[in-house]
Design an enzyme around this catalytic site. Sequence first.
Site, PDB file in Angstrom:
ATOM      1  N   CYS A  17       0.896  -1.265  -0.030  1.00  0.00           N
ATOM      2  CA  CYS A  17       0.027  -0.032  -0.172  1.00  0.00           C
ATOM      3  C   CYS A  17       0.880   1.325   0.070  1.00  0.00           C
ATOM      4  CB  CYS A  17      -0.869   0.122   1.095  1.00  0.00           C
ATOM      5  SG  CYS A  17      -0.067   0.219   2.522  1.00  0.00           S
ATOM      6  N   ASP A 421      12.437  30.575 -29.227  1.00  0.00           N
ATOM      7  CA  ASP A 421      13.759  30.755 -29.875  1.00  0.00           C
ATOM      8  C   ASP A 421      13.095  30.890 -31.430  1.00  0.00           C
ATOM      9  OD1 ASP A 421      16.276  31.270 -30.470  1.00  0.00           O
ATOM     10  OD2 ASP A 421      16.428  29.332 -31.087  1.00  0.00           O
TER      11      ASP A 421
END
Length: 731
Positions: A17, A421
């Site tokens: 768990c 860019d």
Amino acid sequence: MSEQRQTYTLPVKGMTCAACATSIEKTLNKQAGVASAEVNYATNTVLISLSEQVKLSNLKKAVRKSGYDLLLEGSDAKAKDSDLTQLKKQLYLALPITAIIVVLSMFIGPFAYKNYVLLVLTLPVLFWSGLRFYGSAIRQLARLSVNMDTLIATGTGAAFLFSLVVTIFPEWLTDQGQAAHVYYESAAVIVSFILLGKYLEERAKSKTSSAIEKLYSLNVKTVTKLEGNQQKTVKIEEVVFGDILLIKAGERIPVDGMVIEGLSTIDESMLTGEPVPVDKTEEDAVKAGTFNQTGTLKISAEKLGAETILGQIIKMVSEAMGSKAPAQKLADKIAGVFIPIVLLLAVATFCIWYFLVPDSSLTLAFVNTFNVLIIACPCALGLATPTALMVGIGKAASRGILIKNAVALEKARRLERLFLDKTGTISKGKLEVVASQLFFPDEEKLELLSILNGIESSSNHPIAQAIVDYLNDTYQLFPFQIANVKTLPGVGLSTALDGVNFEVSGLDKTSVKKLSSEQFQLVEAYKAKGYSIVLFWRDGEPKAVFGLKDTLKSSSIGIISDLQKKGVIVEILSGDHESAVASVAYAVGIDRYQAGLMPADKARVVEAGQKIGITGFAGDGINDAPALAQADLSIAMSTGTDIAMESADVTLMAGDLGKIADLIKISAQTVQTMNQNLFWAFVYNMIAIPIAAGVLIPVNGFMLNPMIAGAAMAFSSLSVVLNSLRLKAIK
């Protein structure tokens, strides 16, 4: 000087768990030299960063002391595969025996020694098939810790012991006027249901990581190595840099390398997400994992194993799947205290029903307590976000989008401002001649253009190569070598042939004065369109002008338009001159741009943009690295430099800007699925635990059957995984 760190993704055994994952994380993070450890319950792995001095064997010992196991290389790796096989065997024994127990308990009337028969049948279900739960619970108890197995073992163990006492001493209850009822069927059914849920959960979890398994499947085991004229089949581990490998049609490329002989068509879709095959011939680069479709190739090995693009992708995707989103960290904290709270609630339930409720019985108090222990499910909380992340990251990888970490995937949907860019991102990053004008008669064309071709062929400059490509494609010129070409720094190239001076230059104040009015107007028109200007001179007289442009990628206009429609502010940041940047901005429909920027300038602009909201930057060059590092969401083109990709959160294969839209969509879908999973995991426990405790009994007399409680717990975890798998099917 900063200490060198190494990152590993290692399997962990024994987790049941999210509380287990939290326990292991705490153990590892306490160890000297460990910078960070993130345990992923969904993948049963730990992503760990540590200094070079730390031995993994010491970490393994520490994890074992906490009741789990860290699997290293070699024989340990086999344990991971055997666990699912063992689970399958336990399930196959438990299911048929449990079916018999249920039939005898619920459909067959009393007969001699019935409870003893049920006792004998229950023993192998609980203490062979269910031994994993009891063993884990005992190990945790010895360390004063608890996990999911503690709840299962406590609940089913209590049901078994209660039934055992009733079987041997039935008068204990009958003397109190209560029915001597046993709960063997509940204990057996719960163990079987949880085993079934666990098995289905593990199977489903393995599907969430199918993307990484597909990437691993691209690795080649053996290759054909050429030694002179001899062909030799060797293991891929035996290949070294510079080896010549023979790749036949129908085989995968085993390494990153260069074609030295042959012609073929390569399917690169698993790496780039692009379905169209690519032609490869001499001096073309090939990548590991791609598929050779048609011809036979001889390639030279340049990068091997983890250094190949495929190796880097596998590492990036593996680490991304092991990372945690912010929501998961909250769920893990809750899971860490969940089980102690449930144990306290179970004790409180028993005390309330047995001591405070009038006319209540021991049986009623016991069953309600039993239900609380069984129905509580921290597993669903532990699986809620990692399973969705695994599917989302895998889905992105299959489309050529490599995501470095979970935080980046979560941020993409909230992108408010994107800086781009220009060169290599919006544009192809390769100059092409798009306009030209010759200032000499046709009878001089062959001579002068051949001289120009010879001059430019002597240079490796991108502008020179673009003009050579244009001349060869347009005029089919023969190669013309010129030996005495000189470089004029900041100007261009020059040479002298038979007393005649030839020069190739850009546009400057001196050259402008030598142009006629018509030539000047032509050059100004080229400049207005954002072209880079190249002039060809003979004895100081202009003979040709060329306009070069870095052409746009086909996807740029569409993706930028889509982003702007979504409300994302898009801006170009470039080191190029203003007219070239303005031309590109106009062509793709961007109003905002900044030109002539140095790398540090780009980073400062991005930093300023972050004051508005989540800010992204997409680039491909070394000069983009500072801006990529600064941005909230950094996106690199795979066609760019390694430094850019190392700085970025996301890498777009094939340098396709259009994949940003896919990234945002996958991010939104993944986060939506995570939220759905977390919501249902919380709601399940908030509703189920009070019902299990018996809050409806005073209202309408409803009392939960323990077998239904076990089935509900098993289904809650499975439902979270299945919901995550839906992501694969969403377009």
